[in-house]
Design a protein around this motif. Sequence first.
Motif, mmCIF file in Angstrom:
data_model
loop_
_atom_site.group_PDB
_atom_site.id
_atom_site.type_symbol
_atom_site.label_atom_id
_atom_site.label_comp_id
_atom_site.label_asym_id
_atom_site.label_seq_id
_atom_site.Cartn_x
_atom_site.Cartn_y
_atom_site.Cartn_z
ATOM 1 N N LYS A 27 -81.733 16.711 -47.328
ATOM 2 C CA LYS A 27 -81.516 17.283 -45.996
ATOM 3 C C LYS A 27 -81.570 16.222 -44.906
ATOM 4 O O LYS A 27 -80.697 16.184 -44.031
ATOM 5 C CB LYS A 27 -82.557 18.373 -45.716
ATOM 6 N N GLN B 102 -78.095 16.243 -42.873
ATOM 7 C CA GLN B 102 -78.117 17.111 -41.691
ATOM 8 C C GLN B 102 -77.407 16.475 -40.506
ATOM 9 O O GLN B 102 -77.633 15.306 -40.182
ATOM 10 C CB GLN B 102 -79.555 17.453 -41.313
ATOM 11 N N ASN B 103 -76.500 17.253 -39.903
ATOM 12 C CA ASN B 103 -75.735 16.849 -38.712
ATOM 13 C C ASN B 103 -74.799 15.668 -38.959
ATOM 14 O O ASN B 103 -74.447 14.953 -38.018
ATOM 15 C CB ASN B 103 -76.677 16.520 -37.545
ATOM 16 N N LEU C 57 -82.565 28.333 -49.940
ATOM 17 C CA LEU C 57 -82.356 27.419 -48.817
ATOM 18 C C LEU C 57 -81.033 27.754 -48.133
ATOM 19 O O LEU C 57 -80.051 28.054 -48.808
ATOM 20 C CB LEU C 57 -82.353 25.966 -49.312
ATOM 21 N N ASP C 58 -81.007 27.695 -46.819
ATOM 22 C CA ASP C 58 -79.839 28.107 -46.035
ATOM 23 C C ASP C 58 -78.940 26.904 -45.739
ATOM 24 O O ASP C 58 -79.331 25.995 -45.006
ATOM 25 C CB ASP C 58 -80.314 28.759 -44.729
ATOM 26 N N TYR C 59 -77.734 26.936 -46.296
ATOM 27 C CA TYR C 59 -76.764 25.846 -46.112
ATOM 28 C C TYR C 59 -76.463 25.595 -44.639
ATOM 29 O O TYR C 59 -76.279 24.446 -44.232
ATOM 30 C CB TYR C 59 -75.479 26.179 -46.886
ATOM 31 N N THR C 60 -76.436 26.655 -43.835
ATOM 32 C CA THR C 60 -76.098 26.466 -42.419
ATOM 33 C C THR C 60 -77.148 25.627 -41.678
ATOM 34 O O THR C 60 -76.843 25.040 -40.647
ATOM 35 C CB THR C 60 -75.893 27.815 -41.691
ATOM 36 N N ASP C 61 -78.357 25.541 -42.220
ATOM 37 C CA ASP C 61 -79.395 24.696 -41.605
ATOM 38 C C ASP C 61 -79.017 23.216 -41.614
ATOM 39 O O ASP C 61 -79.550 22.436 -40.831
ATOM 40 C CB ASP C 61 -80.745 24.867 -42.307
ATOM 41 N N LEU C 62 -78.113 22.838 -42.501
ATOM 42 C CA LEU C 62 -77.690 21.437 -42.563
ATOM 43 C C LEU C 62 -76.786 21.061 -41.394
ATOM 44 O O LEU C 62 -76.653 19.878 -41.081
ATOM 45 C CB LEU C 62 -76.968 21.151 -43.887
ATOM 46 N N ASN C 63 -76.122 22.052 -40.805
ATOM 47 C CA ASN C 63 -75.206 21.812 -39.691
ATOM 48 C C ASN C 63 -74.142 20.770 -40.061
ATOM 49 O O ASN C 63 -73.928 19.795 -39.337
ATOM 50 C CB ASN C 63 -75.968 21.397 -38.427
#
Length: 160
Positions: free
Chosen positions: A73, A77-78, A102-108
Amino acid sequence: MTFTAIDFETAVGHHPCSVGIVTVENGIIIDEFVTLIKPPQNQYSPYTIAVHGIYPHHTANARSFAQVFPEIKKRLQNRIVVAHNESFYRNVLMKSMALYGLDYTDLNISEKWECTVKIYKAKGLKPTKLSDCCREMNIKLNHHEALSDARACAKLYLLK
């Protein structure tokens, strides 16, 4: 060019047994990460073992995907994410994350990643396996070793 290249080796189905991640800032590799991952029940397909040479005894004491995920992550991430055959590796990540809640969208990160297969296919290179692209572009590769594959993918993306 600032991005992150990723490669997984899989044990069976979409379950990873190794991950390699290469971080590039302004065209320079600044970080490399590789680790073994213990797949669920430490199960492997004979086919995947023949491809990458990772056996259950190699991962018997390795961390699970959920335990390795904080390292993944912080590197993804981002970021712009690059992979050779991105849909396969994106699927491995998404399915592994879902398995552990775990939420994939949290990786942005983008729904679709940058894909060196598509890039080199568009340039007319055939075939476009990682080993073929690396041979054509004179990039050193220890194929099916996650960090070497991720590093090669990063170098291919830099040369696009």
